[in-house]
Structure formats: structure tokens, C-alpha cells
Design an enzyme around this catalytic site. Structure first.
Site, short mmCIF file in Angstrom:
data_model
loop_
_atom_site.label_atom_id
_atom_site.label_comp_id
_atom_site.label_asym_id
_atom_site.label_seq_id
_atom_site.Cartn_x
_atom_site.Cartn_y
_atom_site.Cartn_z
CG PHE A 1 -3.33 -38.10 -14.61
CD1 PHE A 1 -3.27 -36.78 -15.03
CD2 PHE A 1 -2.21 -38.65 -14.00
CE1 PHE A 1 -2.12 -36.02 -14.83
CE2 PHE A 1 -1.06 -37.90 -13.79
CZ PHE A 1 -1.01 -36.57 -14.21
CE1 TYR B 1 -4.15 -33.92 -24.21
CE2 TYR B 1 -3.35 -33.25 -22.04
CZ TYR B 1 -4.05 -32.97 -23.20
OH TYR B 1 -4.64 -31.74 -23.36
CG ASP B 2 -0.70 -41.07 -18.38
OD1 ASP B 2 0.21 -40.37 -18.85
OD2 ASP B 2 -0.87 -41.23 -17.16
CG HIS C 1 6.29 -35.70 -17.52
ND1 HIS C 1 5.70 -36.94 -17.62
CD2 HIS C 1 5.26 -34.85 -17.22
CE1 HIS C 1 4.40 -36.86 -17.42
NE2 HIS C 1 4.11 -35.59 -17.17
NE ARG C 2 3.46 -34.85 -12.11
CZ ARG C 2 2.80 -35.26 -13.21
NH1 ARG C 2 2.64 -36.54 -13.44
NH2 ARG C 2 2.29 -34.40 -14.06
N GLY D 1 -4.36 -37.75 -9.89
CA GLY D 1 -3.28 -38.55 -10.47
C GLY D 1 -1.92 -38.05 -10.01
CG ASP E 1 2.14 -25.62 -14.84
OD1 ASP E 1 1.00 -25.75 -14.35
OD2 ASP E 1 2.33 -25.17 -15.98
#
Ligand code: ITT
Length: 205
Positions: free
Chosen positions: A154, A156-157, A182-183, A11, A66
Site C-alpha cells: 500500500f 508508497y510501496d 520498518h513495521r 494494509g 505511526d
């Protein structure tokens, strides 16, 4: 500039590939992933461990993240333990569920019964080069729901609804997720950092 994408998570690979499109960083996906022990106690330490390991192994700059889900009612857990939450001591080992991601969800929902639901995803992204590293962060606030919804994404989505929306992350299109995740935010911050420092020219040593 070619950069090795330092992750074994499918993911994340797809997200990095989309997020770096049209940027000065050209993602390269290694044929084999490395087993990097995440022995740090922060996202930053773990992201650095992963990025450095790939950078050294493949001889190219490497980008790693991370990341994790921090739930207020669980004192910030699962946090850096998000990928292996089901098997850590906190809250007891979860044996129910066919895969680690499913066990993670079951454990989280079990621990959250009757508790407030606010949470945030966080990501620390590191670009490691032989000369040093650049670091950027991103977060996405939201709520945990009781029943998983949606098939995309992927981790906890399926149980996370971002603030201001009524769909889970797993019901958003990839582009919708990238815009608020966040990413997505961390990678855009990294690209801004690169853009901001590029015009500087230093005298050669
Ligand atoms: P790499 O270390 O190989 O990159 P990983 O999945 O182990 O893969 P982390 O150690 O950073 O990565 O763990 C992050 C975990 O946090 C991930 O496995 C998910 O459970 C969760 N997570 C992070 N970002 C997520 C996202 O965008 N959506 C859903 N869950 C996410």
C-alpha cells in the site's frame, strides 16, 4: 493477551495480523475505526494518541503504529505527513490523481525530479495498556524510483526499492516485505521487549 489493532489502514491491519501470528499478542480488529486526530509532532506522539484512544474506547490493550517515508532530498518530508502529503502546504497541493495515495506518489515524484533518491521508511509501534505503554521502532532504508512498479502492499510501496534488493516493496511477497520492512522490524522489537521483561517478577504492592 488480546490486543485491539488501532488503525483504519487496511494494509497495516493485514501486516499486524501476519506479524503477530504465533506471538503472545492476539490481534482483535474492532468493527468500527475511531477518528483520531493526529495532532502530535512526532511518530511517537501520534502512535500514543491512536493506541490510547482505542485502549480507552474498547477497554483492551491496544497496538498502534505511526509511520512514514522520509526522503533525504526533501529534508525528511513527507515523514509524519505521509498519509496526507498531497494536501499539505510543503511543495504545493497536488490535485492530479484519483485517490490520496495516488496524489501522494505524484507529488513526491514531482518534487524529486532531478534530486537524489535516498529515503527510509520509519515506524514507531506502541502497545498501550491501562498500566503504561511499551514502545519500539523500526526502519527500512532504500531508494525512490521514477515509475511505480508492483501491485502489492500500500501507500508508497510501488516507488520504494529497499536497500540490497532490485524489486519495489509492492513487488515483494507479504512475507518478504515483513522480513525487511520498518513495521516488521518494529513489531519484532516490541515482541523482543515483551519477551525480555516477562521473566521479571515484582513483589505485589
Ligand atoms: P492509521 O493512522 O489509521 O494507522 P494511516 O495510513 O493514516 O492509518 P499513518 O498516519 O501512520 O497511518 O500514516 C502512514 C502513511 O505512511 C501511510 O498512509 C502511507 O502513506 C505511508 N506508509 C507507512 N508505512 C508504509 C508502508 O509499509 N508502505 C507504504 N507506505 C507506507
Amino acid at each position: 493477551m488480546k490486543v485491539i489493532v488501532a488503525t483504519s489502514n487496511k494494509g497495516k491491519k493485514e501486516e499486524f495480523s501476519r506479524l503477530l501470528k504465533g506471538s503472545p499478542l492476539e490481534p482483535v480488529f474492532p468493527e468500527r475505526s475511531l477518528e483520531v486526530e493526529e495532532k502530535g509532532s512526532t511518530y511517537l506522539e501520534n502512535a500514543l494518541l491512536k493506541a490510547r484512544a482505542y485502549c480507552e474506547e474498547f477497554g483492551l490493550p491496544a497496538i498502534a503504529d505511526d509511520s512514514g517515508l522520509e526522503v533525504d532530498a526533501l529534508d525528511g518530508y513527507p515523514g509524519i505527513y505521509s498519509s496526507r502529503f498531497w494536501k499539505i502546504e510543503y511543495g504545493g497541493v497536488e490535485e492530479d490523481g484519483r485517490s490520496p495515495p495516488e496524489r501522494n506518489l505524484r507529488k513526491l515524484l514531482r518534487l524529486l525530479e532531478g534530486k537524489p533518491r535516498t529515503a527510509r521508511f520509519r515506524a514507531v509501534v506502541v502497545l498501550c495498556t491501562p498500566h503504561g505503554s511499551l514502545i519500539a521502532e523500526g526502519e527500512c532504508r532504500g531508494q525512490i524510483i521514477d515509475q511505480p512498479r508492483g501491485e502489492k502492499g500500500f501507500g508508497y510501496d510501488p516507488i520504494f526499492i529497499p536497500e540490497g534488493l532490485s524489486k519495489t516493496m509492492a513487488q515483494l511477497s507479504p512475507e518478504e516485505k515483513d522480513a525487511i520492512s520498518h513495521r516488521g522490524r518494529a513489531v519484532r522489537n516490541l515482541l523482543k521487549l515483551i519477551r525480555d521483561i516477562q521473566p521479571c517478577s515484582y513483589p505485589s504492592p
